[in-house]
Design a protein around this motif. Sequence first.
Motif, mmCIF file in Angstrom:
data_model
loop_
_atom_site.group_PDB
_atom_site.id
_atom_site.type_symbol
_atom_site.label_atom_id
_atom_site.label_comp_id
_atom_site.label_asym_id
_atom_site.label_seq_id
_atom_site.Cartn_x
_atom_site.Cartn_y
_atom_site.Cartn_z
ATOM 1 N N PRO A 177 0.799 -1.232 0.000
ATOM 2 C CA PRO A 177 0.000 0.000 0.000
ATOM 3 C C PRO A 177 0.826 1.275 0.000
ATOM 4 N N LEU A 178 1.962 1.250 0.703
ATOM 5 C CA LEU A 178 2.767 2.455 0.839
ATOM 6 C C LEU A 178 3.154 3.051 -0.510
ATOM 7 N N LEU A 179 3.507 2.215 -1.478
ATOM 8 C CA LEU A 179 3.943 2.726 -2.776
ATOM 9 C C LEU A 179 2.800 3.423 -3.511
ATOM 10 N N LEU A 180 1.624 2.798 -3.535
ATOM 11 C CA LEU A 180 0.491 3.426 -4.224
ATOM 12 C C LEU A 180 0.080 4.716 -3.527
ATOM 13 N N GLU A 181 0.162 4.725 -2.198
ATOM 14 C CA GLU A 181 -0.172 5.945 -1.464
ATOM 15 C C GLU A 181 0.811 7.060 -1.808
ATOM 16 N N MET A 182 2.091 6.724 -1.923
ATOM 17 C CA MET A 182 3.101 7.709 -2.300
ATOM 18 C C MET A 182 2.855 8.225 -3.723
ATOM 19 N N MET A 183 2.483 7.327 -4.621
ATOM 20 C CA MET A 183 2.206 7.723 -6.000
ATOM 21 C C MET A 183 0.997 8.649 -6.062
ATOM 22 N N ARG A 184 -0.049 8.309 -5.309
ATOM 23 C CA ARG A 184 -1.249 9.165 -5.264
ATOM 24 C C ARG A 184 -0.891 10.545 -4.738
ATOM 25 N N ASN A 185 -0.128 10.592 -3.645
ATOM 26 C CA ASN A 185 0.245 11.875 -3.039
ATOM 27 C C ASN A 185 1.098 12.715 -3.983
ATOM 28 N N LYS A 186 1.992 12.055 -4.726
ATOM 29 C CA LYS A 186 2.848 12.781 -5.660
ATOM 30 C C LYS A 186 2.028 13.384 -6.797
ATOM 31 N N ILE A 187 1.058 12.628 -7.293
ATOM 32 C CA ILE A 187 0.186 13.137 -8.363
ATOM 33 C C ILE A 187 -0.576 14.367 -7.878
ATOM 34 N N LEU A 188 -1.116 14.279 -6.650
ATOM 35 C CA LEU A 188 -1.879 15.407 -6.103
ATOM 36 C C LEU A 188 -0.987 16.622 -5.865
ATOM 37 N N LYS A 189 0.235 16.398 -5.344
ATOM 38 C CA LYS A 189 1.149 17.518 -5.099
ATOM 39 C C LYS A 189 1.574 18.181 -6.398
ATOM 40 N N THR A 190 1.832 17.364 -7.418
ATOM 41 C CA THR A 190 2.214 17.913 -8.729
ATOM 42 C C THR A 190 1.079 18.744 -9.311
ATOM 43 N N ALA A 191 -0.141 18.231 -9.195
ATOM 44 C CA ALA A 191 -1.308 18.964 -9.709
ATOM 45 C C ALA A 191 -1.485 20.288 -8.968
ATOM 46 N N GLU A 192 -1.247 20.244 -7.643
ATOM 47 C CA GLU A 192 -1.392 21.457 -6.836
ATOM 48 C C GLU A 192 -0.322 22.495 -7.207
ATOM 49 N N LYS A 193 0.925 22.044 -7.365
ATOM 50 C CA LYS A 193 2.021 22.959 -7.696
ATOM 51 C C LYS A 193 1.849 23.590 -9.070
ATOM 52 N N THR A 194 1.276 22.848 -9.997
ATOM 53 C CA THR A 194 1.114 23.351 -11.362
ATOM 54 C C THR A 194 -0.236 24.026 -11.590
ATOM 55 N N GLY A 195 -1.008 24.159 -10.519
ATOM 56 C CA GLY A 195 -2.307 24.820 -10.642
ATOM 57 C C GLY A 195 -3.353 23.981 -11.351
ATOM 58 N N GLN A 196 -3.153 22.649 -11.372
ATOM 59 C CA GLN A 196 -4.067 21.758 -12.111
ATOM 60 C C GLN A 196 -4.960 20.925 -11.186
ATOM 61 N N LEU A 197 -4.903 21.198 -9.876
ATOM 62 C CA LEU A 197 -5.656 20.352 -8.948
ATOM 63 C C LEU A 197 -7.157 20.437 -9.194
ATOM 64 N N ALA A 198 -7.674 21.630 -9.377
ATOM 65 C CA ALA A 198 -9.118 21.808 -9.629
ATOM 66 C C ALA A 198 -9.522 21.091 -10.916
ATOM 67 N N LYS A 199 -8.661 21.175 -11.926
ATOM 68 C CA LYS A 199 -8.942 20.518 -13.206
ATOM 69 C C LYS A 199 -8.954 19.004 -13.031
ATOM 70 N N LEU A 200 -8.016 18.493 -12.215
ATOM 71 C CA LEU A 200 -7.956 17.051 -11.954
ATOM 72 C C LEU A 200 -9.221 16.584 -11.250
ATOM 73 N N GLN A 201 -9.642 17.323 -10.237
ATOM 74 C CA GLN A 201 -10.846 16.951 -9.489
ATOM 75 C C GLN A 201 -12.095 17.033 -10.351
ATOM 76 N N LYS A 202 -12.148 18.043 -11.221
ATOM 77 C CA LYS A 202 -13.286 18.177 -12.138
ATOM 78 C C LYS A 202 -13.305 17.011 -13.121
ATOM 79 N N GLY A 203 -12.116 16.635 -13.605
ATOM 80 C CA GLY A 203 -12.020 15.518 -14.536
ATOM 81 C C GLY A 203 -12.530 14.228 -13.926
ATOM 82 N N MET A 204 -12.258 14.043 -12.618
ATOM 83 C CA MET A 204 -12.720 12.835 -11.950
ATOM 84 C C MET A 204 -14.247 12.791 -11.877
#
Length: 571
Positions: free
Chosen positions: A281-308
Amino acid sequence: MATIKQVPLKEFYMIKDMLAYACEAYGEKDAFIIKHKGPKKTVSYEHISYAQTLLDMRAFCAYLHMNGYRNARVAVTGVNSYEWVIAYYGCFFGGHIAVPIDKELMEGELEFSLEESRSEVLVYGKASEKKVLNVLSVNPCSVKLSLCMAESDVNKNFHDCLAEGRKALAEGLVDESEYKLPQPEEMAILLFTSGTTSNAKAVMLSNRNITANVYGVVEAEGRNVTPADVNMAFLPMHHTLGCTVMAVMLFFGVTNVFCDGLKYIADNIVEYKVSVFVTVPLLLEMMRNKILKTAEKTGQLAKLQKGMKISGFLMKLGIDMRRKIFASVHKQLGGAFHFAIVGAAPIDKEVVEFFDALGITAIQGYGLTETSPVLSVERTESKRPGSVGFPLCNVEIKIDNPDEEGLGEIMAKAPSVMLGYSREADNVGVFKDGWFCTGDLGRIDKDGYLYIKGRQKNVIVLKNGKNVYPEELENLLAAKLPEIEEILCFGWEKYGDLLVCANFVCTDPSVDREALKARILKVVEEINKTLPPYKVIRRLLLSNEPMEKTTTAKVRRPRVIPELQKRTDYF
């Protein structure tokens, strides 16, 4: 390139027959891609076919046979590698007993493992050479032959042994019909459970144990993996899950690669275009967190959440646009990653749902070293949040002495259940009327789905007789605190009873500690409101360093908890 079809599912009773069947069918297809690092950071890639893999397994046995080793116990230790695979699986072609040993063991623990297993041959990785030499210089144990997986000034290079074995086979100098093979139900593997020298148990597994488990896993997940896939061998291969998964992947005909280390996993996934793997589980959790942090840093978090939300709506209409909508995320993951099996510990269902929303199937499995190891696994067509799916086709599971909620100890009966522990004293209470006692608590719902509550020995038993399951609380906290890397709940004695406590780990030095404590307090207060009084979390700790873990990323609770209980900086 022509499409290569997966071999038909077939039941075997000997590991060598199963591997030979797959390797002969896939022939010149890549079984492994090996990276070689040269001078000035140059890199080259070696492609090893299934046919070559089969030949090398046979060659290793031929070398042992020429040098007088018959039905020897062969210890293998080192990082995951092609050499590791050949040494381990090669044993089964010559009737030897494979003894996989954790490369992280201290010298005293390595000595214990070699003595306990009575290994005559030791194949080791270059990084372990100093430790191996120190141990054997003081106590040779039963080891008569030591082979290094790379160039060595002291012992013979494993590759030179393979070359000699291949030459002997080509010249007819070794008659493989002379090998004395064990019966399918006799011991073929001796491996140690995670633990210190004082409590590690040696598990005896047979050829039949492994082949039955491979059959069950392939039958359950056959539609998710094809010969076109690339698997990253991430899990330590000295554990049953890592070993059995490799056999499963070879049966599927996939191409296998190895990661350069934990911190390079994300880069390696992209480098090799990894499409499937089995992980913790730890690896997938790290991957999920990295995706979210990258989206947040690049200003794409809202777009990612909308896409979901959009993809979720379309999925309800039977329209799957996930890989198109989240193309940029998939590019971060190499573009091919589509399937993961998660084992070794429970995973937060929100992490599974996150990857499902992206178009990446993540399913949970459950098992133990003693069961070779898989007992149950989710099927993609029948998933239920929080469960670990159904038993494999050749596994029976029941709940012993269930309480009013249907919760009790999980019992298993299957051809994959171990022969027993090597020390007779360790077998007391392990089997009950022919059923293996897992020591895990769980329940089965009305539709047959299995749910794991936690380890029986981890339960926090309060003075009023109430039971608190730490894994249940850890999952609740992890779902609300993605920035926290590790969480451990445990009992802390006070006034003759136990307080439920939680330790949170955040190793990022840039994080404001006081702000993080405030956020943890807020989340804990919210969760406490939903819990009965006896489950309420009373004390909190924040740690800067990771907790000590086994090589399958499980926290060593017996070691960690006493140290946490000494601390006074709770908040």
